[in-house]
Scaffold this motif. Structure first.
Motif, short mmCIF file in Angstrom:
data_model
loop_
_atom_site.label_atom_id
_atom_site.label_comp_id
_atom_site.label_asym_id
_atom_site.label_seq_id
_atom_site.Cartn_x
_atom_site.Cartn_y
_atom_site.Cartn_z
N SER A 583 0.82 -1.22 0.00
CA SER A 583 0.00 0.00 0.00
C SER A 583 0.85 1.26 0.00
O SER A 583 0.33 2.36 0.26
CB SER A 583 -0.94 0.01 1.21
N ASP A 584 2.18 1.12 -0.24
CA ASP A 584 3.05 2.29 -0.40
C ASP A 584 2.95 2.72 -1.85
O ASP A 584 3.69 2.25 -2.73
CB ASP A 584 4.50 1.94 -0.03
N LEU A 585 1.97 3.59 -2.11
CA LEU A 585 1.72 4.06 -3.48
C LEU A 585 2.65 5.20 -3.88
O LEU A 585 2.44 5.83 -4.92
CB LEU A 585 0.27 4.49 -3.61
N ARG A 586 3.67 5.44 -3.08
CA ARG A 586 4.65 6.49 -3.39
C ARG A 586 5.94 5.86 -3.96
O ARG A 586 6.37 6.22 -5.05
CB ARG A 586 5.00 7.28 -2.12
N ARG A 587 6.48 4.91 -3.20
CA ARG A 587 7.70 4.23 -3.64
C ARG A 587 7.55 2.74 -3.34
O ARG A 587 8.15 2.21 -2.40
CB ARG A 587 8.93 4.80 -2.92
N PRO A 588 6.78 2.02 -4.12
CA PRO A 588 6.57 0.59 -3.86
C PRO A 588 7.80 -0.24 -4.20
O PRO A 588 8.50 0.03 -5.17
CB PRO A 588 5.40 0.25 -4.78
N VAL A 589 8.06 -1.27 -3.36
CA VAL A 589 9.23 -2.13 -3.60
C VAL A 589 8.93 -3.61 -3.40
O VAL A 589 9.75 -4.46 -3.74
CB VAL A 589 10.40 -1.73 -2.65
N THR A 631 -0.90 0.52 -10.49
CA THR A 631 -0.52 1.79 -11.11
C THR A 631 -0.38 2.87 -10.02
O THR A 631 -1.21 2.97 -9.13
CB THR A 631 -1.56 2.21 -12.14
N ILE A 632 0.68 3.69 -10.14
CA ILE A 632 0.88 4.78 -9.17
C ILE A 632 -0.16 5.86 -9.46
O ILE A 632 -0.15 6.47 -10.52
CB ILE A 632 2.30 5.36 -9.27
N PRO A 633 -1.06 6.12 -8.51
CA PRO A 633 -2.10 7.11 -8.74
C PRO A 633 -1.58 8.53 -8.48
O PRO A 633 -0.58 8.71 -7.77
CB PRO A 633 -3.18 6.73 -7.74
N PRO A 634 -2.27 9.55 -9.04
CA PRO A 634 -1.86 10.92 -8.74
C PRO A 634 -2.27 11.38 -7.35
O PRO A 634 -1.73 12.36 -6.85
CB PRO A 634 -2.58 11.74 -9.83
N ASN A 635 -3.24 10.67 -6.74
CA ASN A 635 -3.74 11.07 -5.42
C ASN A 635 -3.78 9.87 -4.49
O ASN A 635 -4.86 9.36 -4.16
CB ASN A 635 -5.13 11.68 -5.54
N PRO A 636 -2.59 9.38 -4.02
CA PRO A 636 -2.57 8.18 -3.19
C PRO A 636 -3.38 8.32 -1.92
O PRO A 636 -4.05 7.37 -1.49
CB PRO A 636 -1.08 7.99 -2.88
N ALA A 637 -3.33 9.47 -1.25
CA ALA A 637 -4.02 9.61 0.03
C ALA A 637 -5.52 9.46 -0.14
O ALA A 637 -6.20 8.79 0.65
CB ALA A 637 -3.68 10.97 0.65
N GLU A 638 -6.09 10.09 -1.18
CA GLU A 638 -7.54 9.97 -1.41
C GLU A 638 -7.93 8.55 -1.73
O GLU A 638 -8.99 8.05 -1.31
CB GLU A 638 -7.96 10.91 -2.54
N LEU A 639 -7.06 7.87 -2.46
CA LEU A 639 -7.34 6.49 -2.82
C LEU A 639 -7.34 5.58 -1.59
O LEU A 639 -8.26 4.74 -1.42
CB LEU A 639 -6.30 5.99 -3.84
N LEU A 640 -6.35 5.73 -0.74
CA LEU A 640 -6.25 4.87 0.43
C LEU A 640 -7.33 5.20 1.47
O LEU A 640 -7.68 4.34 2.29
CB LEU A 640 -4.86 5.01 1.07
N GLY A 641 -7.84 6.41 1.45
CA GLY A 641 -8.88 6.78 2.41
C GLY A 641 -10.28 6.59 1.87
O GLY A 641 -11.25 6.95 2.54
N SER A 642 -10.41 6.00 0.69
CA SER A 642 -11.71 5.83 0.05
C SER A 642 -12.47 4.65 0.64
O SER A 642 -11.92 3.80 1.34
CB SER A 642 -11.52 5.64 -1.45
#
Length: 738
Positions: A583-589, A631-642
């Motif tokens: 769930s690290d949509l910023r820098r996934p590894v 896919t890396i979204p442009p708004n990770p926070a909104e996605l994870l809080g949905s």
């Protein structure tokens, strides 16, 4: 033993143990070692390259009993001749510029100005100095010589050590001996100076009297031959003899008067600077009593001369009594002068130096007055006998006068020769009060540089500097290093993980896959650390079992992804069905760690573009399923809080035994806080030596703001070769490999 230490970023003081000090020393071992080597190395370089300095010592003794002070023996009656004062005076003389100048002149006389370091810039060695060098000025040389001399009086003795340092041992020896010899010669000459002045006066008077004697003898002989007169009458002969005797006494008194005046002139000239500093009135002290004593002295001297003229012998009781009275009057005059001088100098001269000088001068003035009184009295007797001689017949008168002149000159000449011999004996008896006890010898070893001492001090300073820097770095370092530091912040440490050694072969992705130690090396201490974490999580909450967990960290690059991946592996190895969600949509590894494709994944499922079955990936570890980020979204926070994310977590929680979510750093972005509301607990991962204590406190503050409490902390990347980990690593290593 424990003592307080204040940690940056904490409130109040915390107690540290000996183990903490050892950890600080171990962490700063390279700084300490480099500081030690740098200081010792620099010291050794300059020490061994420095020009060696040799020190020679000559020992002299000051005979305080024989002469209280060189040229100042009149100080003894005032208590100025104490041993301590005398020795201190001689120390100052040895340090004086005058003596240094005399030593330089002696060295030049002996030709050492061409070979000594003292007369040059100090380069080269003894064997290479026999060449012409530029001669600096005397002031420079005097200062240079004085800097090399150290005068050390020995306590409770009359001995003084003259220590001289020079770059060459032979030069040091010669300098020390030359100083001692010049000082001894100067002291001897100074002590004889006053007597020498008297001797010169007597020699001059003797030469004159010798001429007068020869002239009077020739005149008498010529008169006798011309007039045929050889003898005088008995009465006239007796008168001439008496007159000659009194005239001889008269001239003797005048000679003593001249000696006293010579001594007085010498004393005034020798100490002219001191006399100029005194009040003019002090040089002309007088009092009614003193004037009375002077008159009495003149009267007694006149009486003494009159009795002599009446043919009283020297051993006559009356003359002996008169001599006693004269001596008593002199002593009373000295006492009166001393009282007057003390009264005038009691404030301005606390050490008594000027007082003693004035007393000596006035003492000589008393002698001058006494000799003047005696000379005047004897002169009057001589005048009376001359009047009687005039009554002799004219023919005998001239012969009587010539004979009287001859006898007077003869007696005076004999008297002066005796006085001169006495003065020579007195001069020879003035052997001074300085004796060379031990001449300096050529030193075998240099006194500078002190190699052992320098290296020892360098080692101490180097270690001290290194320790200071190490503890300063520890004080300034606010990062977390040990479990105890985390517990002091109020967190529960669920596990600590040793540093994973990565071979580094095959590129970045291969290196990342090597971090799955729990799968690749299940018997390693690192794997056991993750199993410890798994066990502690099962009992982290007694009221509610954990089935979903967000793993995050205060800051980036603290090892949260490696931790969540290995934790998922050890849970699957325990027979659980585990879902690992990236769930690290910023820098996934995570997809790199397990060698899976990133897309499709979490983003597609939350957005409804794919079903969970389409994106879930099986791994090499049985029971472990991976949900990549997608896919890396442009708004990770909104996605994870949905709502879609909320529904996905709830659905996966019913499907799997344990759901682990890898979230971005909690301080950097809000993603982890949003996910923490959807799961049963949040686990923080901190990296030893990197995570700041204030960052960890900030992470807890952010969790408290959303009403979430962290279940615990994992201390990651501990160096098991030192510090905290070295106390436990041997037990893991022994247990799993033997």
């Amino acid at each position: 033993m424990q003592e307080p230490m204040v940690f940056a970023g904490t409130e109040g003081e915390t107690q540290v143990s000996l183990r903490d000090y050892i950890r600080v020393l171990y962490r700063g071992r390279w700084v300490i070692l480099l500081s030690f080597l740098a200081v010792v190395g620099a010291t050794a370089y300059f020490t061994f390259r420095a020009t060696p300095i040799y020190e020679a010592t000559a020992t002299i003794m000051i005979d305080t009993e024989r002469s209280p002070n060189v040229g100042l023996d009149f100080l003894a009656p005032l208590g100025m001749g104490t041993r301590e004062t005398i020795i201190n005076n001689q120390v100052e003389v040895l340090k004086s510029r005058t003596l240094a100048q005399a030593v330089l002149e002696e060295l030049r006389r002996q030709g050492y100005d061409r070979t000594f370091y003292l007369f040059s810039d100090g380069k080269g060695r003894w064997s290479l100095r026999a060449k012409e060098v530029e001669n600096p000025g005397d002031e420079v040389l005097i200062k240079r010589l004085q800097d090399r001399i150290k005068i050390s009086p020995r306590r409770q003795t009359d001995f003084i050590d003259i220590k001289v340092q020079a770059p060459d041992p032979k030069e040091a020896m010669i300098l020390a001996n030359t100083i001692a010899e010049v000082y001894h010669r100067w002291s001897l000459e100074h002590s004889r100076e006053e007597v020498r002045k008297v001797k010169e006066f007597l020699e001059e008077q003797l030469r004159k009297k010798e001429k007068d004697l020869v002239a009077s003898e020739l005149a008498l002989k010529q008169y006798q031959e011309e007039h045929g007169v050889a003898e005088l009458s008995a009465e006239t002969e007796q008168l001439v003899e008496q007159l000659a005797g009194f005239e001889a006494l008269y001239n003797e008194a005048k000679t003593k008067l001249g000696e006293a005046r010579t001594r007085l002139r010498y004393l005034r000239s020798q100490y002219a600077d001191q006399l100029r500093s005194l009040d003019e009135d002090m040089l002309h002290v007088t009092s009614p009593l003193l004037e009375e004593l002077r008159d009495k002295l003149a009267e007694l001297e006149a009486t003494y001369a009159r009795l002599i003229s009446q043919n009283y012998r020297d051993d006559h009781p009356i003359l002996a009594n008169l001599r006693g009275q004269i001596g008593h009057i002199k002593e009373k005059m000295r006492q009166e002068i001393r009282a007057l001088v003390q009264k005038g100098l009691s404030v301005s001269d606390p050490m008594g130096y000027s007082q003693a000088l004035l007393e000596r001068i006035y003492g000589l003035m008393v002698e001058v007055e006494a000799d003047s009184s005696r000379a005047r009295a004897l002169g009057e007797v001589v005048r009376q006998y001359e009047e009687r001689l005039k009554q002799v017949p004219e023919k005998s008168l001239q012969l009587a006068r010539l004979k009287r002149a001859f006898e007077v000159n003869e007696k005076i000449y004999i008297m002066m020769k005796e006085r001169l011999e006495e003065t020579k004996i007195t001069e020879a008896g003035r052997i001074g009060n300085v004796f060379l006890v031990d001449p300096a010898r050529e030193p075998l070893y240099p006194v500078k540089p002190k190699k052992k001492l320098n290296l020892l001090l360098a080692a101490i300073i180097g270690l001290g500097m290194g320790l200071g820097v190490a503890f300063l770095m520890e004080y300034l370092d606010t990062s977390i290093h040990t479990v105890e530091e985390i517990e002091k912040q109020g967190f529960s440490v669920l596990a600590w993980v040793p540093r994973i050694q990565v071979a580094g072969r095959g590129g970045e992705y291969f290196m990342m896959s090597e971090r799955l130690t729990s799968h690749l090396e299940p018997r390693s201490p690192v794997s056991e650390s993750y199993r410890t974490l798994r066990t502690n999580l099962q009992y982290a909450r007694a009221s509610q079992a954990l089935r979903s967990l967000v793993i995050t960290s205060p800051s980036p690059k603290e090892g949260k992804s490696t931790t969540v991946a290995n934790l998922a592996i050890v849970m699957a190895q325990a027979g659980m069905q585990v879902l690992l969600v990236d769930s690290d949509l910023r820098r996934p590894v995570l997809h790199h760690l397990f060698g899976q494709d990133k897309e499709p994944g979490l983003t597609e499922v939350v957005l409804g573009r794919a079903s969970p079955e389409e994106v879930l990936r099986s791994t090499e570890v049985e029971g472990l399923t991976l949900l990549p980020c997608g896919t890396i979204p442009p708004n990770p926070a909104e996605l994870l809080g949905s709502e879609g994310m909320h529904e996905l977590v709830r659905q996966m929680g019913r499907r799997y035994d344990f759901v682990l979510l890898d979230a971005p750093p909690i301080i950097v972005v809000t993603d982890a806080l949003l996910l923490s509301k959807e799961v049963d607990g949040t686990l923080l991962v901190v990296r030893a030596g990197q995570t700041d204590r204030n960052a960890l406190l900030r992470a807890r503050s952010l969790l408290d703001q959303v009403g979430v409490q962290a279940v615990g902390v994992v201390l990651n990347d501990i160096d098991v070769t030192g510090g905290y980990g070295k106390y436990y690593y041997p037990y893991y290593y022994y247990y799993y490999y033997y």
